[in-house]
Design a protein around this motif. Sequence first.
Motif, short mmCIF file in Angstrom:
data_model
loop_
_atom_site.label_atom_id
_atom_site.label_comp_id
_atom_site.label_asym_id
_atom_site.label_seq_id
_atom_site.Cartn_x
_atom_site.Cartn_y
_atom_site.Cartn_z
N LEU A 31 83.72 -56.08 48.95
CA LEU A 31 82.61 -56.16 49.90
C LEU A 31 82.57 -57.52 50.59
O LEU A 31 82.16 -57.62 51.75
CB LEU A 31 81.28 -55.93 49.18
CG LEU A 31 81.06 -54.57 48.52
CD1 LEU A 31 79.78 -54.61 47.68
CD2 LEU A 31 80.99 -53.48 49.57
N LEU A 32 83.00 -58.54 49.88
CA LEU A 32 82.86 -59.92 50.35
C LEU A 32 83.92 -60.77 49.68
O LEU A 32 84.15 -60.65 48.47
CB LEU A 32 81.46 -60.44 49.99
CG LEU A 32 81.08 -61.86 50.41
CD1 LEU A 32 80.91 -61.95 51.91
CD2 LEU A 32 79.78 -62.26 49.71
N THR A 33 84.59 -61.60 50.47
CA THR A 33 85.54 -62.57 49.92
C THR A 33 85.17 -63.95 50.42
O THR A 33 85.00 -64.15 51.63
CB THR A 33 86.99 -62.24 50.33
OG1 THR A 33 87.30 -60.89 49.95
CG2 THR A 33 87.96 -63.19 49.66
N VAL A 34 85.05 -64.88 49.49
CA VAL A 34 84.68 -66.26 49.79
C VAL A 34 85.82 -67.16 49.35
O VAL A 34 86.32 -67.05 48.23
CB VAL A 34 83.37 -66.66 49.07
CG1 VAL A 34 83.07 -68.14 49.26
CG2 VAL A 34 82.21 -65.80 49.57
N VAL A 35 86.26 -68.04 50.24
CA VAL A 35 87.36 -68.97 49.94
C VAL A 35 86.88 -70.38 50.22
O VAL A 35 86.47 -70.69 51.35
CB VAL A 35 88.61 -68.65 50.78
CG1 VAL A 35 89.73 -69.63 50.46
CG2 VAL A 35 89.07 -67.21 50.52
N GLY A 36 86.87 -71.21 49.20
CA GLY A 36 86.40 -72.58 49.37
C GLY A 36 84.96 -72.66 49.80
O GLY A 36 84.56 -73.57 50.53
N GLY A 37 84.14 -71.69 49.36
CA GLY A 37 82.72 -71.69 49.69
C GLY A 37 82.40 -71.13 51.06
O GLY A 37 81.24 -71.12 51.46
N LYS A 38 83.41 -70.63 51.78
CA LYS A 38 83.18 -70.07 53.12
C LYS A 38 83.59 -68.59 53.14
O LYS A 38 84.57 -68.19 52.50
CB LYS A 38 83.99 -70.85 54.16
CG LYS A 38 83.57 -72.32 54.25
CD LYS A 38 84.39 -73.06 55.29
CE LYS A 38 83.95 -74.53 55.39
NZ LYS A 38 84.75 -75.29 56.39
N VAL A 39 82.85 -67.81 53.90
CA VAL A 39 83.12 -66.38 53.97
C VAL A 39 84.41 -66.13 54.74
O VAL A 39 84.54 -66.51 55.90
CB VAL A 39 81.95 -65.63 54.64
CG1 VAL A 39 82.28 -64.15 54.81
CG2 VAL A 39 80.66 -65.79 53.83
N ALA A 40 85.37 -65.48 54.06
CA ALA A 40 86.65 -65.13 54.68
C ALA A 40 86.69 -63.67 55.08
O ALA A 40 87.47 -63.29 55.96
CB ALA A 40 87.80 -65.44 53.73
N PHE A 41 85.85 -62.86 54.43
CA PHE A 41 85.79 -61.43 54.76
C PHE A 41 84.45 -60.89 54.30
O PHE A 41 83.97 -61.23 53.23
CB PHE A 41 86.90 -60.65 54.04
CG PHE A 41 86.73 -59.16 54.10
CD1 PHE A 41 87.03 -58.45 55.26
CD2 PHE A 41 86.22 -58.45 53.02
CE1 PHE A 41 86.86 -57.07 55.33
CE2 PHE A 41 86.04 -57.08 53.08
CZ PHE A 41 86.36 -56.39 54.22
N ARG A 42 83.85 -60.05 55.16
CA ARG A 42 82.64 -59.31 54.79
C ARG A 42 82.78 -57.91 55.34
O ARG A 42 82.97 -57.72 56.55
CB ARG A 42 81.40 -60.01 55.37
CG ARG A 42 80.10 -59.29 55.02
CD ARG A 42 78.89 -60.19 55.23
NE ARG A 42 78.91 -60.88 56.51
CZ ARG A 42 77.98 -61.76 56.89
NH1 ARG A 42 76.98 -62.07 56.08
NH2 ARG A 42 78.07 -62.34 58.07
N ARG A 43 82.73 -56.92 54.44
CA ARG A 43 82.94 -55.54 54.87
C ARG A 43 81.85 -55.15 55.87
O ARG A 43 80.68 -55.38 55.66
CB ARG A 43 82.92 -54.59 53.67
CG ARG A 43 83.34 -53.17 54.03
CD ARG A 43 83.83 -52.40 52.83
NE ARG A 43 85.01 -53.00 52.23
CZ ARG A 43 86.24 -52.87 52.69
NH1 ARG A 43 86.47 -52.14 53.78
NH2 ARG A 43 87.25 -53.47 52.08
N GLY A 44 82.28 -54.55 56.97
CA GLY A 44 81.37 -54.15 58.03
C GLY A 44 81.40 -55.09 59.22
O GLY A 44 80.98 -54.72 60.31
N ASP A 45 81.90 -56.32 59.00
CA ASP A 45 82.01 -57.25 60.14
C ASP A 45 83.15 -56.81 61.05
O ASP A 45 84.18 -56.32 60.58
CB ASP A 45 82.28 -58.66 59.65
CG ASP A 45 81.04 -59.32 59.06
OD1 ASP A 45 79.98 -58.68 59.12
OD2 ASP A 45 81.16 -60.43 58.53
#
Length: 416
Positions: free
Chosen positions: A402-416
Amino acid sequence: MLTITNIKRPGRDQLESVTTENGVIKGWNLPAEGEVLDGQGGTVAPALIELHAHLREPGQTEKEDLASGLAAAAAGGYGTVVSMPNTSPVVDEPATVRALIEQAEGLGLARLRPAAALTRGQKGEQLAELAFLKDAGAAMFTDDGRTNENARVLRLGLEYARSLGMVISVHAEDAGLRADGVMNEGPVSEELGLPGNPWAAEAARVARDLELVALTGARLHVQHLSTARALDLVREAKARGLPVTCEVCPHHLTLTEEALRSFDALYKVAPPLRTQADADHLLGGLLDGTVDCLATDHAPHTRAEKERDLLDAPFGIAYIELAFPLMWTRFGERLGLEKLLDLMTAAPARVMGWPAPSLEAGAPADLVVLDLGTEREVNPAEFKSKAKFSPWAGERLKGWPLLTVVGGKVAFRRGD
């Protein structure tokens, strides 16, 4: 600062929140600060780690590029990706390694750790400048895409890599035995009239390489094991105390040579899809710990290339976005969530000698939120990868990120 609410840690039922700051996990269940995202009741884990992906830069961007490949990785829940060097030109120069890292850092997607070629041009004749490649940021050395035919050169590479504290990974197939095989050699290939690649091509090369490990004491990682015999050889080597690790790919666990009855090059991979008995043996290796980690060997090509005749089409399947859902749907009950996550997070880190990923305060804020229960249909048109076709198209899978965070920043959010 980022806070993710309504998430569950593995093995826990209660909903919690996690806050990240300056690229690390600040803590759990703190007052929400900064950007606040709803985890929708998903299960949070350290972001996945991929040790074997083909991102096709430089020079093959019609197949994939860093932007599409790292976006696909983030959509698959991966926070770190090791890219293979069999590009055009080959990644065998320190400047190329640095350029790839710099380019990837500007994308805000999955983190790139490029592998560099073991030999110049991956020709297997002369070692690349391994020390300079390491200093430039190379994660490992490999001539993946080609087999290391000259045992003396591989021996020298292993000795040099040992002095540098680096891992060499190998595509273990004897080129002479493999010849022009396009699928597993056996009754099915004979029935179809297609040239076969025998199990012995992999086993013979694994056996040779393991003796070089015994000779040098260097760390060796065997890529994409596909046969029962090769796995048994690795098991025996580990019992001898040799510093060898190995990976298995989901496609070798979920597909078999029977798929080639379609004559569809979508199923043409190297090493080839084997028998169901081989697939079952590989799964046993995951369960008993012989197999160290899972890797995808994500290998995108253009649709036109994969629509060629089976004899002429390139080898490879692209599915880094599906790896976790595929494994969770097919094998989640047998492996269990803890084991599967280990195979895709901490285990790859152990292979590389990297710090173990963690959900504890102070750990890097590389996170994935997984929807373990909801089934979604595989729709290749929605892939971030340029390879928008799949052997699993139309299949219903669960376990989607649903959501992937890399280094504290959003790299992927399902639906975006």
